[in-house]
Design a protein around this motif. Structure first.
Motif, PDB file in Angstrom:
ATOM      1  N   ALA B  41      13.397  27.461  -7.345  1.00 53.99           N
ATOM      2  CA  ALA B  41      14.794  27.395  -7.540  1.00 53.99           C
ATOM      3  C   ALA B  41      15.403  26.660  -8.761  1.00 53.99           C
ATOM      4  N   GLU B  42      14.233  26.570  -9.854  1.00 53.17           N
ATOM      5  CA  GLU B  42      14.730  26.154 -11.276  1.00 53.17           C
ATOM      6  C   GLU B  42      14.003  26.918 -12.160  1.00 53.17           C
ATOM      7  N   GLY B  43      14.583  26.737 -13.601  1.00 52.98           N
ATOM      8  CA  GLY B  43      13.938  27.788 -14.453  1.00 52.98           C
ATOM      9  C   GLY B  43      12.904  27.143 -15.032  1.00 52.98           C
ATOM     10  N   PRO B  44      11.828  27.649 -15.782  1.00 60.93           N
ATOM     11  CA  PRO B  44      10.809  26.892 -16.428  1.00 60.93           C
ATOM     12  C   PRO B  44      11.117  25.932 -17.219  1.00 60.93           C
TER      13      PRO B  44
END
Lengths: 115, 113
Positions: B41-44
């Motif tokens: 649920a997060e970006g890299p």
């Protein structure tokens, strides 16, 4: 706080209904890019922009459009979405004019479902 | 044809041990490599990078090794911690033909307490 903001975070829509995913960064970065993430395929680059009014195709540009009229914004446009564009999308930005050679800052993603 | 390959979809290691994540590439024009870490649920987020003029780069617990002749790079995490459990992406770029970034498919690391 330095960030890349994408909207919406989630969207379910139907085939053929035009949609736009917005992306905005507050770091004054020159380089911005869109990726899609699919299982087993990792992140694939759709389009990137080296600076205002300068855009170029990534590896999977078909079915997508972008524009870069302002430095901070880089919207992704799906003119006629199809089910094969169902995916998790990420916007990213980085400083400098050398693209992915600088660490990119990513948004938290937009999950699109095209029915 | 994938130009950047991470052949291990997942890896499980014990806390405190070394984690080694591997990445192979086929395009000899790639001259800059990066590793990103991604939580659900997060970006890299950027982890560490290496230029082709080097064969090693170290940052705290993270070290990246580059073997240009084998077109292979690896990320070492020592010691591994439960908070390192995430998906790790290898990425590559070239100084010619535009400024595309090519990512691998990712390796999911599980660090067991």
């Amino acid at each position: 706080e330095a960030q890349v903001t994408q909207n919406p975070r989630y969207l379910i829509t139907v085939t053929g209904k035009k949609l736009t995913v917005t992306c905005s960064q507050n770091m004054n970065h020159e380089y911005m890019s869109w990726y899609r993430q699919d299982p087993g395929l990792g992140l694939r680059q759709i389009y990137y922009s080296m600076n205002v009014e300068v855009t170029d195709k990534g590896d999977v540009p078909e079915g997508y459009k972008v524009s870069r009229k302002e430095k901070r914004n880089f919207p992704l446009i799906l003119e006629s979405p199809s089910p094969n564009q169902t995916s998790l999308y990420f916007c990213a930005s980085s400083r400098g004019g050398t693209g992915g050679r600088k660490p990119q800052h990513f948004g938290d993603g937009t999950r699109l479902s095209i029915l | 044809d994938q130009q950047v390959k991470q052949n291990s979809p997942s890896l499980s290691v014990q806390e405190g041990r070394i984690s080694i994540l591997n990445c192979d590439y086929t395009n000899s024009m790639f001259d800059y490599f990066l590793w990103y870490k991604k939580y659900p649920a997060e970006g890299p987020t950027f982890l560490i990078s290496i230029s082709s003029i080097k064969d090693k780069n170290e940052d705290g617990r993270f070290t990246v090794f580059l073997n240009k002749s084998a077109k292979h790079l690896s990320l070492h995490i020592v010691p591994s911690q439960p908070g390192d459990s995430a998906v790790y992406f290898c990425a590559a770029s070239a100084n010619t033909g535009g400024f595309k970034t090519i990512f691998g498919a990712g390796t999911r690391l599980f660090v067991k307490a």
